[in-house]
Design an enzyme around this catalytic site. Structure first.
Site, PDB file in Angstrom:
ATOM      1  CE  LYS A 122       0.897   1.441   4.385  1.00  0.00           C
ATOM      2  NZ  LYS A 122       1.523   2.749   4.727  1.00  0.00           N
TER       3      LYS A 122
ATOM      4  N   PRO B 202      10.141  -3.822   0.274  1.00  0.00           N
ATOM      5  CG  PRO B 202      10.112  -1.497   0.094  1.00  0.00           C
ATOM      6  CD  PRO B 202       9.622  -2.741  -0.586  1.00  0.00           C
TER       7      PRO B 202
ATOM      8  CG  MET C 298       6.033   0.671   0.251  1.00  0.00           C
ATOM      9  SD  MET C 298       6.985   0.020  -1.128  1.00  0.00           S
ATOM     10  CE  MET C 298       5.658  -0.364  -2.282  1.00  0.00           C
TER      11      MET C 298
ATOM     12  N   GLY D 153       4.820  -5.865   6.218  1.00  0.00           N
ATOM     13  CA  GLY D 153       4.577  -6.793   7.317  1.00  0.00           C
ATOM     14  C   GLY D 153       3.106  -6.932   7.643  1.00  0.00           C
ATOM     15  CB  SER D 154       0.384  -4.453   7.949  1.00  0.00           C
ATOM     16  OG  SER D 154       0.955  -3.752   9.026  1.00  0.00           O
ATOM     17  CB  ALA D 155       0.553  -6.669   3.098  1.00  0.00           C
TER      18      ALA D 155
ATOM     19  CG  ASP E 112      -0.288   0.462   8.405  1.00  0.00           C
ATOM     20  OD1 ASP E 112      -1.058   1.339   8.831  1.00  0.00           O
ATOM     21  OD2 ASP E 112       0.854   0.702   7.974  1.00  0.00           O
TER      22      ASP E 112
END
Length: 361
Positions: free
Chosen positions: A13, A98, A103, A106-108, A140
């Site tokens: 994101k 990265p 972006m 880790g949450s994704a 996130d």
């Protein structure tokens, strides 16, 4: 016995805009942000066998924690507990995004791990529980259970569908420097405290000028577009099925209507004209001046076909630009690469495409 697995694309994101508010009683900052998913991803592979017990996590990147510090680990562990299911689970994260890039990688990964686990078990948590668990794991994480354009409030974990706009070409710059989000918040707090102290000193020295000085005591001002969104968190956009409420405000009325009607070019231009921005740029660019130059290269000039919009994503260090054409994006990518900055050309990922492409073959 043949053991099957489920592989999920764990999409990135960016924050199209982000406003930072004061520290709350729980120690978190109040935020208002407009998230947008991108067609860049890690790959998360999950295998789950009922009846067993144990959780194993591996990665191709040694910087990725492979224990309970990992958001994907905590997400799977929490989901199994809420389901009341005993299972032996393995998770593998193939890192392509990265780390410390702003972006949401880790949450994704956490959201992708939940989706893969539910697919493996043939059982899903109720949506309310999924979102509650996601918010517990990280601020996130919930946005990745919606995808597309997502409005975030609270500490970013209270999420609502925003009307999507069609895919728009995007260049993501990935600097070699990493940015610490806690350090960025500490610097923001220091500036906030200094601003309050300065305003209070001026107020004391100019008694009777309260109508002039009082506004300074709210330094730094909560930013135009996004702060107004949170203040008028009220009405719904009836044309968005499944939405529990969409924030409206007069400043963005035309923008939201344009999004709902799929007017991509006008929508983006209207959004930019509202003055949408990322408050983190104020502190991160002073800590890492090279990032300011990268934003300038993303924006380009009138002779170079400038970006529609460029900004830091989250607290960084990744930055991005949105463009009217692939040619303009490729020119920006070339500018960055010529100066030694890694840059990727991709596109924004609307909600339907986000879910349609998620499970990998």
């Amino acid at each position: 016995m043949l053991v099957m697995s489920t592989r999920v694309r764990s999409y990135a994101k960016v924050n199209l805009g982000l406003a930072i508010g004061p520290v709350r009683e729980d120690g978190f900052h109040g935020l208002v942000t407009l998230y947008q998913t991108l067609d860049l991803h890690d790959l998360v592979t999950v295998t789950a066998q009922r009846g067993g017990s144990g959780l194993t996590l591996t990665s191709n990147d040694r910087r990725v924690p492979c224990d309970a510090r990992n958001t994907a680990w905590r997400m799977v562990e929490g989901a199994l507990h809420r389901m009341g299911v005993a299972a032996e689970v393995t998770i593998h994260i193939d890192k392509r995004l990265p780390i410390q890039g702003g972006m949401g990688a880790g949450s994704a990964n956490a959201a992708a791990a939940l989706i893969a686990l539910e697919t493996e078990l043939g059982e899903a948590l109720p949506q309310a529980e999924r979102m509650a668990l996601a918010a517990e794991v990280g601020s996130d994480v919930p946005l990745f259970l919606i995808g597309g354009a997502v409005l975030g409030t609270g500490r970013g974990e209270i999420v609502e569908m925003a009307p999507d706009f069609p895919a728009t070409v995007c260049v993501v710059a990935i600097p070699s420097v990493g940015v610490s989000t806690p350090a960025a918040f500490r610097e923001w707090d220091a500036r906030y405290a200094a601003g309050l102290a300065a305003a209070a000193d001026v107020q004391e020295e100019t008694a009777g000028w309260s109508e002039v000085i009082d506004p300074l005591l709210t330094f730094p001002p909560v930013r135009d577009t996004l702060s107004e969104l949170s203040r008028v968190y009220a009405s719904t956009l009836g044309s968005m099925p499944g939405s529990t409420g969409i924030v409206r405000n007069p400043l963005l009325e035309k923008t939201l209507d344009g999004m709902a009607n799929g007017l991509a070019e006008n929508t983006l231009l209207e959004l930019v004209r509202t003055g949408i921005e990322n408050d983190f740029e104020e502190v991160v660019f002073s800590q890492h001046p090279s990032l300011r130059e990268i934003k300038r290269q993303l924006m380009g000039t009138e002779t170079e076909v400038p970006a529609l919009y460029a900004a830091l994503s989250g607290s960084g260090s990744a930055l991005f630009g949105l463009y009217e054409s692939t040619a303009a994006a490729q020119a920006a990518q070339q500018r960055l690469q010529s100066s030694g900055v890694k840059a990727l050309t991709t596109e924004t990922l609307p909600r339907a495409e986000y879910w349609g492409r998620m499970v990998a073959e």
